[in-house]
Structures are given as C-alpha cells and as structure tokens.
Design a protein around this motif. Structure first.
Motif, PDB file in Angstrom:
ATOM      1  N   ASN A  31       0.798  -1.229   0.000  1.00 18.61           N
ATOM      2  CA  ASN A  31       0.000   0.000   0.000  1.00 18.61           C
ATOM      3  C   ASN A  31       0.831   1.280   0.000  1.00 18.61           C
ATOM      4  O   ASN A  31       0.354   2.329   0.417  1.00 18.61           O
ATOM      5  CB  ASN A  31      -0.986   0.006   1.165  1.00 18.61           C
ATOM      6  CG  ASN A  31      -1.888  -1.199   1.119  1.00 18.61           C
ATOM      7  OD1 ASN A  31      -2.417  -1.545   0.068  1.00 18.61           O
ATOM      8  ND2 ASN A  31      -2.026  -1.886   2.238  1.00 18.61           N
ATOM      9  N   THR A  33       2.257   4.400  -1.724  1.00 15.06           N
ATOM     10  CA  THR A  33       1.834   5.180  -2.883  1.00 15.06           C
ATOM     11  C   THR A  33       2.798   6.319  -3.198  1.00 15.06           C
ATOM     12  O   THR A  33       2.485   7.191  -3.988  1.00 15.06           O
ATOM     13  CB  THR A  33       0.429   5.774  -2.660  1.00 15.06           C
ATOM     14  OG1 THR A  33       0.460   6.572  -1.473  1.00 15.06           O
ATOM     15  CG2 THR A  33      -0.616   4.679  -2.539  1.00 15.06           C
ATOM     16  N   PRO A  39       7.274   1.405  -5.631  1.00 14.10           N
ATOM     17  CA  PRO A  39       5.881   1.711  -5.985  1.00 14.10           C
ATOM     18  C   PRO A  39       5.743   2.334  -7.373  1.00 14.10           C
ATOM     19  O   PRO A  39       4.741   2.102  -8.057  1.00 14.10           O
ATOM     20  CB  PRO A  39       5.412   2.672  -4.892  1.00 14.10           C
ATOM     21  CG  PRO A  39       6.590   3.016  -4.090  1.00 14.10           C
ATOM     22  CD  PRO A  39       7.678   2.080  -4.399  1.00 14.10           C
ATOM     23  N   SER A  43       3.416   0.739 -10.290  1.00 12.57           N
ATOM     24  CA  SER A  43       2.424   1.579 -10.967  1.00 12.57           C
ATOM     25  C   SER A  43       2.609   1.548 -12.486  1.00 12.57           C
ATOM     26  O   SER A  43       1.643   1.474 -13.236  1.00 12.57           O
ATOM     27  CB  SER A  43       2.547   3.016 -10.452  1.00 12.57           C
ATOM     28  OG  SER A  43       1.669   3.858 -11.115  1.00 12.57           O
ATOM     29  N   THR A 159       4.579  -7.357  -0.983  1.00 13.90           N
ATOM     30  CA  THR A 159       4.251  -6.041  -1.543  1.00 13.90           C
ATOM     31  C   THR A 159       3.456  -6.171  -2.835  1.00 13.90           C
ATOM     32  O   THR A 159       2.417  -5.515  -3.011  1.00 13.90           O
ATOM     33  CB  THR A 159       5.542  -5.230  -1.792  1.00 13.90           C
ATOM     34  OG1 THR A 159       6.227  -5.082  -0.539  1.00 13.90           O
ATOM     35  CG2 THR A 159       5.252  -3.867  -2.381  1.00 13.90           C
ATOM     36  N   HIS A 163      -0.390  -5.282  -3.580  1.00  5.30           N
ATOM     37  CA  HIS A 163      -0.611  -4.287  -4.635  1.00  5.30           C
ATOM     38  C   HIS A 163      -1.680  -4.785  -5.614  1.00  5.30           C
ATOM     39  O   HIS A 163      -2.609  -4.049  -5.951  1.00  5.30           O
ATOM     40  CB  HIS A 163       0.703  -4.014  -5.370  1.00  5.30           C
ATOM     41  CG  HIS A 163       0.570  -3.055  -6.501  1.00  5.30           C
ATOM     42  ND1 HIS A 163       0.517  -1.690  -6.320  1.00  5.30           N
ATOM     43  CD2 HIS A 163       0.447  -3.256  -7.833  1.00  5.30           C
ATOM     44  CE1 HIS A 163       0.383  -1.101  -7.481  1.00  5.30           C
ATOM     45  NE2 HIS A 163       0.343  -2.026  -8.423  1.00  5.30           N
TER      46      HIS A 163
END
Length: 173
Positions: A31, A33, A39, A43, A159, A163
């Motif tokens: 989580n 961001t 991250p 993404s 992770t 995600h």
C-alpha cells in the motif's frame, strides 16, 4: 532532510531533551503510494504490462521492508540510552537484480513484464548507489542483536500480492 536532522539535534541538545535521529534506507511495503522506486515500478506495470520503461538498470540501492523498519524503530523507542544518530539499513541490491525479482514474481502470477531503459532522457542523473560506509548500521545491529527478518524476495512478494489485491478491489468499486 539533512538540515532538518541538524536542526532537530541542535534544538533538543540546547533544551536537554532525549532525541535520536534515525536514518533508514529505501523503505518498501504494501500500500505504498509514494514516488519511490518500487511503488513507481509497480504503478508502471499496471499501466503497461508488456514494456515498462525504467530510467536506468545500472547502480544499486539499499532496501528495507517496512515491517523490519518498524521493528528496528521500536527497539530504539524503548531504549532510553540510545545513540543520538542511528543508521538502519536493509539489503544492498543491484537495480537489475531487483527488476529480475519483480519480473519473476509477476511471471509466477502469469503476468509478463519486461523492463527496458529509456533510450533518451533529459535527466542528467548519476547512477544510483547504496549508502556510503559512513552510514553503516553495524553498531545498531550489534547493540540490538537485530537483522532484517524479510529477504528482498519475500518482502517483494508480499508487496506485489497486496498491490494486486488492492488494484482488483479498487476495480470492483
């Protein structure tokens, strides 16, 4: 960041307050961001599965799973005789190795991910490297008999699974 650490140290020393400045490496976990490396990569994978552009595969960084960081921080909080400046680190890893681990985890989920370096970039940024030896956490590890419990592979697995779970949940809403 460095200047704020100096200000905090100075303020607390002139007021005779107990303080510790704790330096962590690149933290990662479920989580997240932020615009940090992991991250950002996850993404980018969400947006373009087949070909993910990476600024550079060169260099290395030091990564620590968030649960390990919390455990280390708790050891410091409960030690009333802790040092003033504390270094906590994780695992030094080559960026190329990190990307291979991410690719392997996605592959096990039947998702094909390929990383390619940007062919042209206006950025003139040096290769990323792990912290210098002056930031070694050897004394912290020895004093608290501490070492990370999560390997990079295990931390990445957690992770990435979280995600994907969050992504699927958000798509349903």
């Amino acid at each position: 960041k460095f200047v704020s650490e100096l200000l905090i140290s100075y303020f607390n020393s002139i007021n005779d307050l107990r303080y510790a400045v704790v330096n962590f490496p690149n933290l990662y976990g479920p989580n997240q961001t932020s615009k940090q490396f992991i991250p950002t990569v996850l993404s980018k994978i969400d947006k373009s599965h087949n070909s993910v552009e990476i600024f550079s595969k060169k260099g290395d960084r030091n990564f620590l799973f968030i649960d390990d960081a919390v455990e280390a921080l708790l050891k410091i909080v409960y030690d009333y005789e802790c040092d003033k400046n504390i270094q906590v680190s994780g695992t030094n890893v080559k960026i190329e190795f990190l990307l291979k681990e991410i690719k392997k985890i996605y592959s096990n989920l039947n998702i094909d991910v390929n990383f390619k370096e940007k062919s042209k970039s206006n950025l003139s940024r040096k290769e990323f490297t792990s912290p210098p030896k002056i930031m070694s956490d050897h004394s912290f590890r020895k004093k608290y008999n501490w070492k990370p419990k999560f390997s990079l592979s295990k931390g990445l697995q957690i992770t990435i699974n979280e995600h994907i779970k969050t992504k699927v949940k958000n798509q349903k809403n």
